[in-house]
Motif scaffolding. Structure first.
Motif, short mmCIF file in Angstrom:
data_model
loop_
_atom_site.label_atom_id
_atom_site.label_comp_id
_atom_site.label_asym_id
_atom_site.label_seq_id
_atom_site.Cartn_x
_atom_site.Cartn_y
_atom_site.Cartn_z
N ILE A 1 0.87 -1.17 0.00
CA ILE A 1 0.00 0.00 0.00
C ILE A 1 0.91 1.22 0.00
N ALA A 2 0.65 2.13 -0.91
CA ALA A 2 1.44 3.36 -0.98
C ALA A 2 0.51 4.51 -1.33
N LEU A 3 0.91 5.69 -0.95
CA LEU A 3 0.18 6.91 -1.32
C LEU A 3 0.86 7.52 -2.54
N ASN A 4 0.05 7.94 -3.48
CA ASN A 4 0.60 8.65 -4.63
C ASN A 4 0.80 10.10 -4.24
N VAL A 5 1.89 10.69 -4.69
CA VAL A 5 2.22 12.06 -4.33
C VAL A 5 1.12 13.04 -4.77
N ASN A 6 0.34 12.67 -5.78
CA ASN A 6 -0.71 13.55 -6.30
C ASN A 6 -2.09 13.26 -5.69
N ALA A 7 -2.17 12.33 -4.76
CA ALA A 7 -3.46 11.98 -4.15
C ALA A 7 -3.96 13.12 -3.27
N ALA A 8 -5.26 13.22 -3.17
CA ALA A 8 -5.88 14.23 -2.30
C ALA A 8 -5.64 13.89 -0.84
N ILE B 1 -6.03 10.19 4.31
CA ILE B 1 -6.71 9.90 5.56
C ILE B 1 -7.47 8.58 5.45
N LYS B 2 -8.16 8.40 4.34
CA LYS B 2 -8.95 7.18 4.11
C LYS B 2 -8.06 5.94 4.07
N VAL B 3 -6.91 6.02 3.40
CA VAL B 3 -6.00 4.88 3.30
C VAL B 3 -5.48 4.49 4.68
N PHE B 4 -5.08 5.47 5.48
CA PHE B 4 -4.61 5.18 6.84
C PHE B 4 -5.74 4.58 7.67
N ARG B 5 -6.91 5.14 7.57
CA ARG B 5 -8.05 4.67 8.36
C ARG B 5 -8.40 3.22 8.01
N ASN B 6 -8.32 2.86 6.74
CA ASN B 6 -8.73 1.52 6.30
C ASN B 6 -7.65 0.46 6.44
N LEU C 1 9.36 8.38 -2.91
CA LEU C 1 9.74 9.77 -2.66
C LEU C 1 9.94 10.05 -1.18
N GLY C 2 9.28 9.27 -0.33
CA GLY C 2 9.37 9.49 1.11
C GLY C 2 8.29 8.70 1.81
N ILE C 3 7.99 9.10 3.05
CA ILE C 3 6.93 8.45 3.81
C ILE C 3 6.04 9.50 4.46
N VAL C 4 4.84 9.06 4.78
CA VAL C 4 3.91 9.86 5.57
C VAL C 4 3.61 9.02 6.81
N THR C 5 3.68 9.65 7.97
CA THR C 5 3.43 8.92 9.22
C THR C 5 2.01 9.15 9.71
N LEU C 6 1.60 8.30 10.63
CA LEU C 6 0.29 8.43 11.23
C LEU C 6 0.13 9.79 11.91
N ASP C 7 1.18 10.28 12.54
CA ASP C 7 1.12 11.61 13.17
C ASP C 7 0.78 12.70 12.16
N ASP C 8 1.41 12.62 10.98
CA ASP C 8 1.12 13.60 9.93
C ASP C 8 -0.35 13.56 9.54
N VAL C 9 -0.87 12.35 9.37
CA VAL C 9 -2.26 12.20 8.93
C VAL C 9 -3.23 12.59 10.03
N LEU C 10 -2.90 12.33 11.28
CA LEU C 10 -3.78 12.75 12.37
C LEU C 10 -3.88 14.27 12.44
N LEU D 1 -3.50 16.27 9.91
CA LEU D 1 -4.26 16.63 8.72
C LEU D 1 -5.76 16.40 8.94
N ALA D 2 -6.10 15.25 9.52
CA ALA D 2 -7.50 14.93 9.78
C ALA D 2 -8.11 15.92 10.77
N GLU D 3 -7.32 16.33 11.77
CA GLU D 3 -7.81 17.30 12.74
C GLU D 3 -8.10 18.64 12.08
N SER D 4 -7.21 19.09 11.21
CA SER D 4 -7.45 20.38 10.55
C SER D 4 -8.62 20.28 9.57
N GLU D 5 -8.78 19.12 8.90
CA GLU D 5 -9.93 18.92 8.02
C GLU D 5 -11.22 18.98 8.83
#
Length: 109
Positions: free
Chosen positions: A28-35, A40-45, A61-70, A72-76
């Motif tokens: 499972i990977a996130l595409n750099v151009n994904a919304a 958030i949905k990928v991490f949640r699922n 290109l790199g990684i995104v951590t759960l902290d980053d997504v949390l 992001l989800a909070e600001s959303e």
């Protein structure tokens, strides 16, 4: 990127095991151009602590951590609640905005 292997898979196999033997080529990977909502949905699922970020060619290109997504989800969530409550920020201060612009922004939000 061709696979992601959980660290526990390295720890429980015989030390002579080749990495190719424990690879399943499914990851499972996130595409750099994904919304952002997609991330958030990928991490949640998928219950992950971190996910790789790849370009359109699958290059890591790199990684995104759960902290980053949390964060992001909070600001959303905060933005959505502000829209519901009608407290979304305007393009100019309340003291200088015209009444017509204020009403217009309330209908758009």
């Amino acid at each position: 990127m061709i696979d992601d292997i959980n660290i526990k898979d390295f720890l429980i196999v015989d030390p002579g095991t080749l990495v190719a033997e424990i690879m399943d080529y499914q990851f499972i990977a996130l595409n750099v151009n994904a919304a952002q909502k997609e991330a958030i949905k990928v991490f949640r699922n998928n219950s992950r602590y971190a996910l790789p970020v790849t370009d359109d060619n699958g290059v890591l290109l790199g990684i995104v951590t759960l902290d980053d997504v949390l964060r992001l989800a909070e600001s959303e969530g905060t933005r959505e609640i502000q829209k519901i409550g009608g407290s979304e920020a305007l393009d100019e201060p309340y003291t200088t905005i015209s009444f017509g612009s204020l009403i217009k922004s309330a209908r758009v939000g």
